[in-house]
Each structure stands twice: as C-alpha cells, then as structure tokens.
Design a protein around this motif. Structure first.
Motif, PDB file in Angstrom:
ATOM      1  N   PRO A 139      66.863  57.300  44.429  1.00  0.00           N
ATOM      2  CA  PRO A 139      65.872  58.375  44.429  1.00  0.00           C
ATOM      3  C   PRO A 139      65.332  58.651  43.020  1.00  0.00           C
ATOM      4  O   PRO A 139      66.025  58.408  42.034  1.00  0.00           O
ATOM      5  CB  PRO A 139      66.672  59.572  44.929  1.00  0.00           C
ATOM      6  CG  PRO A 139      68.058  59.310  44.417  1.00  0.00           C
ATOM      7  CD  PRO A 139      68.244  57.823  44.515  1.00  0.00           C
ATOM      8  N   THR A 140      64.105  59.145  42.980  1.00  0.00           N
ATOM      9  CA  THR A 140      63.559  59.653  41.731  1.00  0.00           C
ATOM     10  C   THR A 140      63.791  61.157  41.694  1.00  0.00           C
ATOM     11  O   THR A 140      64.022  61.786  42.725  1.00  0.00           O
ATOM     12  CB  THR A 140      62.061  59.353  41.620  1.00  0.00           C
ATOM     13  OG1 THR A 140      61.388  59.930  42.757  1.00  0.00           O
ATOM     14  CG2 THR A 140      61.807  57.857  41.600  1.00  0.00           C
ATOM     15  N   LEU A 141      63.739  61.717  40.505  1.00  0.00           N
ATOM     16  CA  LEU A 141      63.914  63.160  40.348  1.00  0.00           C
ATOM     17  C   LEU A 141      62.636  63.726  39.745  1.00  0.00           C
ATOM     18  O   LEU A 141      62.177  63.255  38.698  1.00  0.00           O
ATOM     19  CB  LEU A 141      65.105  63.448  39.437  1.00  0.00           C
ATOM     20  CG  LEU A 141      65.478  64.926  39.233  1.00  0.00           C
ATOM     21  CD1 LEU A 141      65.900  65.568  40.546  1.00  0.00           C
ATOM     22  CD2 LEU A 141      66.602  65.053  38.201  1.00  0.00           C
TER      23      LEU A 141
ATOM     24  N   GLN B 160      73.323  66.115  37.575  1.00  0.00           N
ATOM     25  CA  GLN B 160      72.184  65.318  38.031  1.00  0.00           C
ATOM     26  C   GLN B 160      72.639  63.932  38.482  1.00  0.00           C
ATOM     27  O   GLN B 160      73.547  63.340  37.919  1.00  0.00           O
ATOM     28  CB  GLN B 160      71.163  65.155  36.910  1.00  0.00           C
ATOM     29  CG  GLN B 160      70.226  66.316  36.731  1.00  0.00           C
ATOM     30  CD  GLN B 160      69.058  65.982  35.825  1.00  0.00           C
ATOM     31  OE1 GLN B 160      68.750  64.817  35.585  1.00  0.00           O
ATOM     32  NE2 GLN B 160      68.397  66.998  35.296  1.00  0.00           N
ATOM     33  N   PHE B 161      72.001  63.423  39.505  1.00  0.00           N
ATOM     34  CA  PHE B 161      72.293  62.110  40.084  1.00  0.00           C
ATOM     35  C   PHE B 161      73.792  61.935  40.325  1.00  0.00           C
ATOM     36  O   PHE B 161      74.437  61.064  39.744  1.00  0.00           O
ATOM     37  CB  PHE B 161      71.757  60.990  39.189  1.00  0.00           C
ATOM     38  CG  PHE B 161      70.258  60.910  39.159  1.00  0.00           C
ATOM     39  CD1 PHE B 161      69.570  60.302  40.200  1.00  0.00           C
ATOM     40  CD2 PHE B 161      69.538  61.464  38.116  1.00  0.00           C
ATOM     41  CE1 PHE B 161      68.179  60.233  40.186  1.00  0.00           C
ATOM     42  CE2 PHE B 161      68.145  61.398  38.090  1.00  0.00           C
ATOM     43  CZ  PHE B 161      67.462  60.773  39.135  1.00  0.00           C
TER      44      PHE B 161
ATOM     45  N   TYR C 176      65.008  65.472  44.510  1.00  0.00           N
ATOM     46  CA  TYR C 176      65.183  64.033  44.578  1.00  0.00           C
ATOM     47  C   TYR C 176      64.281  63.513  45.693  1.00  0.00           C
ATOM     48  O   TYR C 176      64.191  64.124  46.762  1.00  0.00           O
ATOM     49  CB  TYR C 176      66.632  63.670  44.910  1.00  0.00           C
ATOM     50  CG  TYR C 176      67.652  64.119  43.884  1.00  0.00           C
ATOM     51  CD1 TYR C 176      67.863  63.388  42.716  1.00  0.00           C
ATOM     52  CD2 TYR C 176      68.425  65.257  44.100  1.00  0.00           C
ATOM     53  CE1 TYR C 176      68.816  63.790  41.778  1.00  0.00           C
ATOM     54  CE2 TYR C 176      69.377  65.661  43.174  1.00  0.00           C
ATOM     55  CZ  TYR C 176      69.562  64.927  42.017  1.00  0.00           C
ATOM     56  OH  TYR C 176      70.501  65.327  41.096  1.00  0.00           O
TER      57      TYR C 176
END
Length: 278
Positions: free
Chosen positions: A124-126, A83-84, A185
């Motif tokens: 970005p948001t997830l 993630q990320f 994302y």
C-alpha cells in the motif's frame, strides 16, 4: 507531508478483537466507505471500487468527531501503531513474475492462489487526504485514449492506445470532511489476475484480448475482486500497540479489552481517554 512515526485508528472493541486475534488490518473498497462520492470519477462510474483504503489519522490529540463517528457511542478504542506495521515479504527474481529481487507488503502467494486480482508491488501507499472543493480533483478523469498511426511496410494502420490512471482516486475529499484530519493506506487492484494477464499476452489478437480485460474497469456489473482485503501485521510491531479506551467505555467494556489483550497481545499498553463527556 510531515513524516510521523505513529498513526491512530478509531474503531470498536469488536474490531479490536479481530485485529489482535487475526493479526490483520482491513482495507475497505471505496464503494463501502462513508463518503459516497469517493468511489466516483469524472468519466467511469464507481471505478473507485478497485481502490482499497485503511483510514487513520496522524493527530495524537483525541478527536471527538472520530470518537463519535467510528466507535459505538464513544465506547470503542483508538489504536496506535507504527507506520507500515505490516509483514514484509521477500521475493526473488522470477517469483510471481518479479523482474528483480523485491520486497512487498503483499502476499503474492495468496493473491496468486485466489486468482482474482493484480496488485502492484509498491502497495500500500500512504497518503495524506487533501480536502478540496475542486471538482476536477474530486472526480478525476481516469481514461486516456492516445491515437496512433502505424506505418508497416507502407500499410497505414490507425490504432488507439487506451490507458487508465487511478493515482488520484482516494486522495481527495470535500472540505466538509476536513475535521477527520485523515491519512490513509491505499491499495489499487486490477480486476484480473496475473495468470489472466499472462494468457492475454499470448493471444494471437493481443489487442482484442487486452481490451476484454480493460472493459472490466468500465463494466459496472463487474464487482470488486474483494469486498475487503486484509494485510498481515508484523508481530514485532504489533507488540508495541497502544490502546486508548473511549470516553464512555463502561467497566465491563474495560474488562473485555483487558481480557482480549491478555489473550492475544499481552504487551499492548492500555490507557483511558482524558475526555470527560456525558
């Protein structure tokens, strides 16, 4: 949402080459995604063009529908990344208008030089996509008008404070899409640069200047700042990428993937789909 360390993305071998060669992940404007409804809101047509998505799943099981939809004839790959997995940039107070020392996945130097858009630092948001047939969620109302009466030395002035909420865009899809089990994302952009916003704040008639910027959100003739936006991958995280070959890849395609990996990411782990599909 249950936190999972890794996410999975189904794509073509050509796109795999671009990911590994350029060390970037592409974010598509919602005007370009396969679900045509995603770009719409309940009050502003195609407002979702200012929202960009990179679509993944957190299911470690192979999903036949995703192989079929997002890899050519199931002859693509599924990549697995933490993630990320993006490069994180450090900014000091005063850099690019930051009010305090901050970190972000956005390269504000490049964004400022492009002079096309503004992006909030926490992008970005997830988000885990929610599947629903609730029209109020699928097509949210984004524009809010707050009427105010201001008393200045006995002079009464009626004014309007207009704001836009885009936090629900890109988070909901119809139940028909539930098979995707999607997590994505999201990056939301304003179609004006930080420089333009700064100039706006210095105008004598600030309200008028601000209104001219905000009108870009509702003007269908104003295109999204980018068709696609790219985030740089952290090379340390990219080293741990896992590549699953699709169920119908040929021997030639396997060799192509091996050559791509050897050239651009020799630490990548390659394995073969366990599915047997004619």
């Amino acid at each position: 949402m249950e936190e999972k360390k890794y996410l999975y993305h189904y794509t073509s071998i050509d796109t795999l080459l671009l990911i590994l060669k350029n060390k970037t992940i592409c974010f598509n404007s919602l005007v370009n995604v396969d679900d045509l409804e995603e770009c719409e809101t309940g009050d502003i047509k195609k407002l979702g063009r200012f929202c960009y998505a990179s679509c993944w799943t957190d299911s470690d099981e192979e999903l036949i529908a995703l192989w079929s939809m997002y890899t050519p004839n199931m002859q693509g790959v599924r990549i697995k990344l933490e993630q990320f997995p993006f490069v994180k940039y450090n900014y000091k107070k005063g850099d690019y208008y930051f009010k305090e020392d901050s970190t972000s996945f956005i390269n504000y130097k490049e964004l400022t030089e492009d002079d096309k858009a503004s992006i909030v630092p926490n992008c970005p948001t997830l988000t885990k996509v929610i599947y629903t047939d609730d029209e109020s969620l699928l097509f949210p109302i984004s524009k809010n008008i707050e009427k105010k009466t201001i008393n200045t030395n006995g002079k009464i002035t009626n004014t309007e404070n207009i704001s836009y909420k885009i936090d629900k865009i890109g988070k909901y899809k119809r139940k028909n899409w539930e098979f995707q089990n999607e997590i994505r994302y999201l990056i939301s952009m304003a179609p004006w640069s930080v420089r333009e916003l700064e100039l706006c704040s210095k105008q004598k008639d600030f309200v008028k200047a601000q209104r001219e910027l905000l009108n870009r959100l509702e003007n269908e003739n104003i295109k999204a700042p980018y068709d696609r936006y790219f985030l740089k991958l952290d090379e340390n995280k990219l080293e741990n990428i896992e590549i699953l070959l699709g169920p119908k890849v040929t021997e030639v395609q396997k060799e192509m993937v091996n050559l791509i990996v050897k050239e651009y990411c020799p630490t990548a782990k390659i394995s073969q789909s366990t599915l047997k599909i004619r």
